[in-house]
Design a protein around this motif. Structure first.
Motif, PDB file in Angstrom:
ATOM      1  N   LEU A 183      16.134  20.423  -8.084  1.00  0.00           N
ATOM      2  CA  LEU A 183      16.659  19.290  -7.323  1.00  0.00           C
ATOM      3  C   LEU A 183      18.180  19.224  -7.455  1.00  0.00           C
ATOM      4  CD1 LEU A 183      13.942  16.702  -8.363  1.00  0.00           C
ATOM      5  CD2 LEU A 183      14.109  17.960  -6.213  1.00  0.00           C
ATOM      6  N   PRO A 184      18.864  18.766  -6.399  1.00  0.00           N
ATOM      7  CA  PRO A 184      20.332  18.727  -6.424  1.00  0.00           C
ATOM      8  C   PRO A 184      20.907  17.622  -7.312  1.00  0.00           C
ATOM      9  CG  PRO A 184      19.520  17.898  -4.330  1.00  0.00           C
ATOM     10  CD  PRO A 184      18.338  18.401  -5.081  1.00  0.00           C
ATOM     11  N   SER A 185      20.100  16.627  -7.674  1.00  0.00           N
ATOM     12  CA  SER A 185      20.564  15.567  -8.569  1.00  0.00           C
ATOM     13  C   SER A 185      19.380  15.040  -9.368  1.00  0.00           C
ATOM     14  CB  SER A 185      21.248  14.446  -7.784  1.00  0.00           C
ATOM     15  OG  SER A 185      20.378  13.917  -6.824  1.00  0.00           O
ATOM     16  N   HIS A 186      19.683  14.323 -10.450  1.00  0.00           N
ATOM     17  CA  HIS A 186      18.618  13.787 -11.310  1.00  0.00           C
ATOM     18  C   HIS A 186      17.874  12.656 -10.599  1.00  0.00           C
ATOM     19  CE1 HIS A 186      19.541  15.911 -15.050  1.00  0.00           C
ATOM     20  NE2 HIS A 186      20.780  15.923 -14.594  1.00  0.00           N
ATOM     21  N   ILE A 187      16.573  12.583 -10.876  1.00  0.00           N
ATOM     22  CA  ILE A 187      15.738  11.564 -10.242  1.00  0.00           C
ATOM     23  C   ILE A 187      14.993  10.758 -11.299  1.00  0.00           C
ATOM     24  CG2 ILE A 187      15.419  12.894  -8.122  1.00  0.00           C
ATOM     25  CD1 ILE A 187      12.455  13.266  -9.431  1.00  0.00           C
ATOM     26  N   GLN A 188      14.402   9.662 -10.849  1.00  0.00           N
ATOM     27  CA  GLN A 188      13.527   8.855 -11.702  1.00  0.00           C
ATOM     28  C   GLN A 188      12.113   9.395 -11.501  1.00  0.00           C
ATOM     29  OE1 GLN A 188      13.965   4.668 -10.881  1.00  0.00           O
ATOM     30  NE2 GLN A 188      16.153   4.894 -10.484  1.00  0.00           N
ATOM     31  N   ASN A 189      11.684  10.267 -12.388  1.00  0.00           N
ATOM     32  CA  ASN A 189      10.418  10.944 -12.158  1.00  0.00           C
ATOM     33  C   ASN A 189       9.198  10.052 -12.337  1.00  0.00           C
ATOM     34  OD1 ASN A 189      10.777  10.856 -14.916  1.00  0.00           O
ATOM     35  ND2 ASN A 189      10.024  12.920 -15.287  1.00  0.00           N
ATOM     36  N   ASP A 190       9.375   8.850 -12.862  1.00  0.00           N
ATOM     37  CA  ASP A 190       8.237   7.935 -12.993  1.00  0.00           C
ATOM     38  C   ASP A 190       8.059   7.055 -11.756  1.00  0.00           C
ATOM     39  OD1 ASP A 190      10.623   6.630 -13.535  1.00  0.00           O
ATOM     40  OD2 ASP A 190       9.738   5.281 -15.012  1.00  0.00           O
ATOM     41  N   LYS A 191       8.920   7.212 -10.745  1.00  0.00           N
ATOM     42  CA  LYS A 191       8.839   6.385  -9.536  1.00  0.00           C
ATOM     43  C   LYS A 191       8.714   7.229  -8.264  1.00  0.00           C
ATOM     44  CE  LYS A 191      11.277   2.561 -11.584  1.00  0.00           C
ATOM     45  NZ  LYS A 191      12.395   1.658 -11.534  1.00  0.00           N
ATOM     46  N   VAL A 192       8.129   8.407  -8.393  1.00  0.00           N
ATOM     47  CA  VAL A 192       7.963   9.305  -7.251  1.00  0.00           C
ATOM     48  C   VAL A 192       6.790   8.827  -6.404  1.00  0.00           C
ATOM     49  CG1 VAL A 192       7.402  11.665  -6.577  1.00  0.00           C
ATOM     50  CG2 VAL A 192       8.936  11.255  -8.498  1.00  0.00           C
ATOM     51  N   HIS A 193       6.980   8.865  -5.087  1.00  0.00           N
ATOM     52  CA  HIS A 193       5.916   8.484  -4.153  1.00  0.00           C
ATOM     53  C   HIS A 193       5.486   9.736  -3.396  1.00  0.00           C
ATOM     54  CE1 HIS A 193       3.601   6.247  -1.235  1.00  0.00           C
ATOM     55  NE2 HIS A 193       4.272   6.850  -0.262  1.00  0.00           N
ATOM     56  N   ALA A 194       4.162   9.977  -3.329  1.00  0.00           N
ATOM     57  CA  ALA A 194       3.632  11.152  -2.633  1.00  0.00           C
ATOM     58  C   ALA A 194       2.673  10.718  -1.540  1.00  0.00           C
ATOM     59  CB  ALA A 194       2.923  12.064  -3.623  1.00  0.00           C
ATOM     60  N   GLU A 195       2.712  11.464  -0.429  1.00  0.00           N
ATOM     61  CA  GLU A 195       1.799  11.215   0.693  1.00  0.00           C
ATOM     62  C   GLU A 195       1.402  12.559   1.278  1.00  0.00           C
ATOM     63  OE1 GLU A 195       2.012   9.289   5.140  1.00  0.00           O
ATOM     64  OE2 GLU A 195       3.337   8.495   3.605  1.00  0.00           O
ATOM     65  N   TYR A 196       0.118  12.706   1.614  1.00  0.00           N
ATOM     66  CA  TYR A 196      -0.382  13.947   2.206  1.00  0.00           C
ATOM     67  C   TYR A 196      -1.049  13.621   3.529  1.00  0.00           C
ATOM     68  CZ  TYR A 196      -2.812  18.392   2.662  1.00  0.00           C
ATOM     69  OH  TYR A 196      -3.274  19.603   3.113  1.00  0.00           O
ATOM     70  N   LYS A 197      -0.522  14.206   4.607  1.00  0.00           N
ATOM     71  CA  LYS A 197      -1.059  13.923   5.930  1.00  0.00           C
ATOM     72  C   LYS A 197      -0.879  15.154   6.818  1.00  0.00           C
ATOM     73  CE  LYS A 197      -0.697  10.552   9.657  1.00  0.00           C
ATOM     74  NZ  LYS A 197       0.031   9.394  10.170  1.00  0.00           N
ATOM     75  N   ASN A 198      -1.960  15.563   7.472  1.00  0.00           N
ATOM     76  CA  ASN A 198      -1.941  16.675   8.423  1.00  0.00           C
ATOM     77  C   ASN A 198      -1.343  17.960   7.840  1.00  0.00           C
ATOM     78  OD1 ASN A 198      -3.090  15.049  10.403  1.00  0.00           O
ATOM     79  ND2 ASN A 198      -1.097  14.388  11.170  1.00  0.00           N
TER      80      ASN A 198
END
Length: 146
Positions: free
Chosen positions: A108-123
């Motif tokens: 990743l290009p910058s640090h993230i809050q890995n405990d607040k990731v949102h995932a969605e799977y569609k089509n």
């Protein structure tokens, strides 16, 4: 000494066949050379001020077949596409689909809050929203002009 006729088209066909065999071994799920990766999903990344948006193309999979692990610096996506073997009447089955396991690690290009990731799977598209860490949002870097 006998003369041998040179047939360049036959040599090109042989080269083509050998290259196909090489790629089939490297990408086969039975691990012809021990690699055993069937495919690498295509990815698309967009960075905004607040988050990183990552999309991966993983058609033909159920969400339960996909494993996503996120650190502050990278995202690891792995899974397995299971085959459905069918034998036809004459005993020949032909398939161009790729089956087997896959894995992709995306820095990743910058640090993230890995405990607040949102995932969605569609089509067949896995969409991840990765919110940036607070220190990354307000980070200002002074550039020295030499």
């Amino acid at each position: 000494m006998a003369l041998i006729r040179w047939e360049p088209l036959r040599e090109i066909e042989t080269l083509h066949r050998d290259m196909n065999r090489l790629f089939d071994r490297l990408l086969s799920s039975d691990g012809g050379e021990g690699v055993g990766l069937s495919f690498v999903p295509a990815a698309e990344m967009e960075e905004t001020n607040d988050a990183i948006h990552l999309k991966l193309e993983v058609p033909g999979l159920e969400p339960k077949d996909i494993n996503v692990e996120v650190t502050a610096e990278s995202v690891s996506i792995s899974g397995e596409r299971k085959s459905e073997t069918r034998i036809e009447d004459n005993g020949i089955t032909r398939s161009e689909f790729r089956y087997g396991r896959f894995e992709r690690v995306i820095p990743l290009p910058s640090h993230i809050q890995n405990d607040k990731v949102h995932a969605e799977y569609k089509n067949g598209i896995l969409s991840l929203t990765l919110p940036k860490a607070e220190e990354e949002k307000h980070k200002v870097v002074k550039v020295n002009i030499g």
